[in-house]
Design an enzyme around this catalytic site. Sequence first.
Site, PDB file in Angstrom:
ATOM      1  CG  ASP A  24      -1.584   1.263   1.547  1.00  0.00           C
ATOM      2  OD1 ASP A  24      -1.770   2.053   0.601  1.00  0.00           O
ATOM      3  OD2 ASP A  24      -1.957   1.480   2.718  1.00  0.00           O
ATOM      4  CG  ASP A  32      -1.247   1.586  -3.869  1.00  0.00           C
ATOM      5  OD1 ASP A  32      -0.059   1.531  -4.249  1.00  0.00           O
ATOM      6  OD2 ASP A  32      -1.584   2.052  -2.763  1.00  0.00           O
ATOM      7  CG  ASP A 107      -6.835 -13.102 -13.108  1.00  0.00           C
ATOM      8  OD1 ASP A 107      -7.656 -13.831 -13.674  1.00  0.00           O
ATOM      9  OD2 ASP A 107      -6.220 -13.397 -12.073  1.00  0.00           O
ATOM     10  CG  ASP A 210     -11.801 -16.154 -13.113  1.00  0.00           C
ATOM     11  OD1 ASP A 210     -11.082 -16.366 -12.128  1.00  0.00           O
ATOM     12  OD2 ASP A 210     -13.051 -16.125 -13.059  1.00  0.00           O
ATOM     13  CD  GLU A 273      -9.442 -20.527 -11.752  1.00  0.00           C
ATOM     14  OE1 GLU A 273      -9.497 -20.779 -10.542  1.00  0.00           O
ATOM     15  OE2 GLU A 273     -10.260 -19.782 -12.317  1.00  0.00           O
ATOM     16  CG  HIS A 340      -6.540 -15.592  -5.918  1.00  0.00           C
ATOM     17  ND1 HIS A 340      -5.921 -16.152  -7.018  1.00  0.00           N
ATOM     18  CD2 HIS A 340      -7.835 -15.404  -6.264  1.00  0.00           C
ATOM     19  CE1 HIS A 340      -6.811 -16.279  -7.979  1.00  0.00           C
ATOM     20  NE2 HIS A 340      -7.975 -15.821  -7.552  1.00  0.00           N
ATOM     21  CG  ASP A 341      -9.332 -18.917  -5.780  1.00  0.00           C
ATOM     22  OD1 ASP A 341      -9.717 -17.827  -5.311  1.00  0.00           O
ATOM     23  OD2 ASP A 341      -9.307 -19.175  -7.000  1.00  0.00           O
TER      24      ASP A 341
HETATM   25  C1  NOJ Z   1     -11.684 -18.129  -9.867  1.00  0.00           C
HETATM   26  C2  NOJ Z   1     -10.863 -17.107  -9.146  1.00  0.00           C
HETATM   27  O1  NOJ Z   1      -9.588 -17.619  -8.915  1.00  0.00           O
HETATM   28  C3  NOJ Z   1     -11.619 -16.757  -7.875  1.00  0.00           C
HETATM   29  O2  NOJ Z   1     -10.864 -15.977  -7.005  1.00  0.00           O
HETATM   30  C4  NOJ Z   1     -12.887 -16.064  -8.270  1.00  0.00           C
HETATM   31  O3  NOJ Z   1     -13.655 -15.834  -7.105  1.00  0.00           O
HETATM   32  C5  NOJ Z   1     -13.703 -16.923  -9.232  1.00  0.00           C
HETATM   33  N1  NOJ Z   1     -12.910 -17.519 -10.272  1.00  0.00           N
HETATM   34  C6  NOJ Z   1     -14.806 -16.125  -9.874  1.00  0.00           C
HETATM   35  O4  NOJ Z   1     -14.295 -15.257 -10.833  1.00  0.00           O
END
Ligand code: NOJ
Length: 564
Positions: A24, A32, A107, A210, A273, A340-341
Amino acid sequence: MVEKSYKWWQKTVVYQVYPRSFKDSTGNGIGDLSGIIEKLDYLQNLGVETIWFSPFYPSPTFKPYSQHDCGYDISNYKDIHPEYGTMELFDELVKKIHNRNMKIVLDMVLNHTSIEHPWFKESRSSRDNPKRDWYIWRDGRKPNGKKPPNNWNSMIGKGWEYNSHTDQWFYHAFLPFQPDLNYRNPEVQKEMLDTVRFWLKKGVDGYRLDIINTLFEDAEFRKAPFIFKLFSEDSGTFFKSSQMTLNHPDTYEFCKTLRETIDEFPGKFLVGEITASLKILKNYLGNVCKDGTSHDGLNLVFLFQSMTTPMKPKRFRNLMQMYEKWFSYPYTPTWVFGNHDQRRRITKIGDNFNKAKINATLQLTARGVPFIYYGEELGMKEGKSSKKESRDAIAHYFKWIPQFMQNILGKYGIPINRDGCRTPMQWDDSENAGFCPPNIEPWLSVNPSFIKRNVKKEEKDEGSLLNCYKRLLKVRKESPALQIGDFELINLKKLKEKCLAYKRILGKQEINVYLNFLNKVLLIKIPIQEPKLIFSTLSNRKALYPEANNGKIKLFPFEGIIFR
Ligand code: NOJ
C-alpha cells in the site's frame, strides 16, 4: 524427428501478485499499483521473470466493501479501479516491468461480469433491451414460473437467480452477483475478444483466464443428469452431473479463437484456470500443429493436481509420469502449489520449512512452468479467518456452515474463507509488516508470523526459505536443461519410498535432482564418477565431498540437491 523449439513463456517462472495485498503506497490499507512499482526491484532480485496480477479493474462497491469478489466481478473491462491507481500508472507499470526484461500477465474474467456492469444493468432492465441476450435469461419452470428454469448448479451452489422486474432467471456459474455472459451471442464474443486485444495493445504479455471451462452451457438447456457420485473431478458434485455447464465442446473451440486472437500479437500466451482431470484439461490445449512444435488451443493450463498431492516421493513420481504421458512435447505442464483461492502451501505441509524447501526445489526443477504465489517464498502461512470477520464473498455465501465445519473443509482443500491466503505481504517486522503505514488498518489483518517471516529478515539469513528460492531461481536461469530439458525419472529401487530422483536432459547436458523426503540421512548409489554439486537446500553445503565416496552420495535429512 521434430526439431524442438521453445517460446519464452515455456522457460519462464511466473509470480502471482494479489494487488490488494502486496504493498500500500497511499496509506489506505489497500495495496496499489504504485506500491507494486516500488517493489519491482524485489521481484527482479528474487529472480522471477513474469508477474501475473490478479484483477485491478473496476469492480463495484457493495457496502461496506469495495470489490465484492476482489476484482473477479468486473464492472468495466477497460479501466483501473481507483483504489489501485490510474491508467497512467498502469502504463508506467508495464514500462517499468519491460525495462527490467520482465513480463506482465493480466487476469481476464471472460465468463461473467459484475451485476453492476452497465451491460447487465441494461440487460435486466427489460426483456426487449438490446443487451438482454448478452446474458443467459430463461423463464422459470411451469406452472407459475417460480421455480428455476432447470436443475443446473453453479460451481458452488445454485445456478439460477430470479429477477422479479422482468420475471425471468439468469444463470451464473459462480456467485449470484456474477452473471454469466452469453457466448452464444456473437456480439458478446466480439466485445470480449476486443477486450482481450485492448490490454495486449497496451503491452501486456499474456493472460490468466479465470474459470475458462464455464464459458458455454448446453444450448438446449437440458437437465443435468443424476450421477452416482458425491464428488468427481470431471463429472459433477452432489449426485448431479456438470456436463451441461462445464467443459462444453464449444468452449474448447472458443479457446482456439482466443488463441488466434492473441497470436495477432506475436509472443503472447494464455494460461487457463480449469479444475479437471488431465484428460479434460488436454482438450483446452488443442491439437498439435503441422510443424510439431506447437498446439492450437490455450498455451498452458494450470495443473492443480500438485496442490493435493501428499509430500511423498511415490505420489509425486506418479504425478510426474502422468504429466509426461499427457503433456509431452510440444505441450508444457505447469507447477502450482498455491494461489488466492487455496490454503497456504506451508500450512498444508505442517508448517515445515524443510519440506517447503524440497517443495520449491521440485517446483523449480520439474519440467514445466512454475507459478509462485506471493509470500510462498517467505513461508507465509494461512491467516486465521473467522466467519464473523470474513471479507471473502464465498465465506459470506456459505455463512450458514458452522465454523468448525469450515475449518475441517479448509483442511481438506475446500477453503470456505479465502481471506487466510490473502493476508498482506510481509516486508519487515514493523507494525503492519511494512505493507501499509503504522496506525492504519490493513484491509485484512497481517498474519502474526510476520515478526519472523518477512523479506527484510529472511534476506539477511543465508539459510532462509527466501534465499533458498533465490538460489534455485538463479540455478534455473543459468541452466537451459532445467528450463526446457527432457524429463526422466531415476529408478532408486529400494530407496524409492524415501527419495524422489530425476534428470533433466538437454543435448549432452544432464542435470540430476535428488529430493530426500525423510528426516533421515540417506546414502544413495549414483552412476556418476565425480558429481559436481550445483545446489543444495542446505545453504552451508558447498560440495558433495567428502560425503560422496565409493560412487555414493549422502543426502542429509530433508535435503534436496541438484548436481551434474
Ligand atoms: C476463480 C478465481 O480464482 C476466484 O478468485 C474467483 O472468485 C472466481 N474464479 C470467480 O471469478
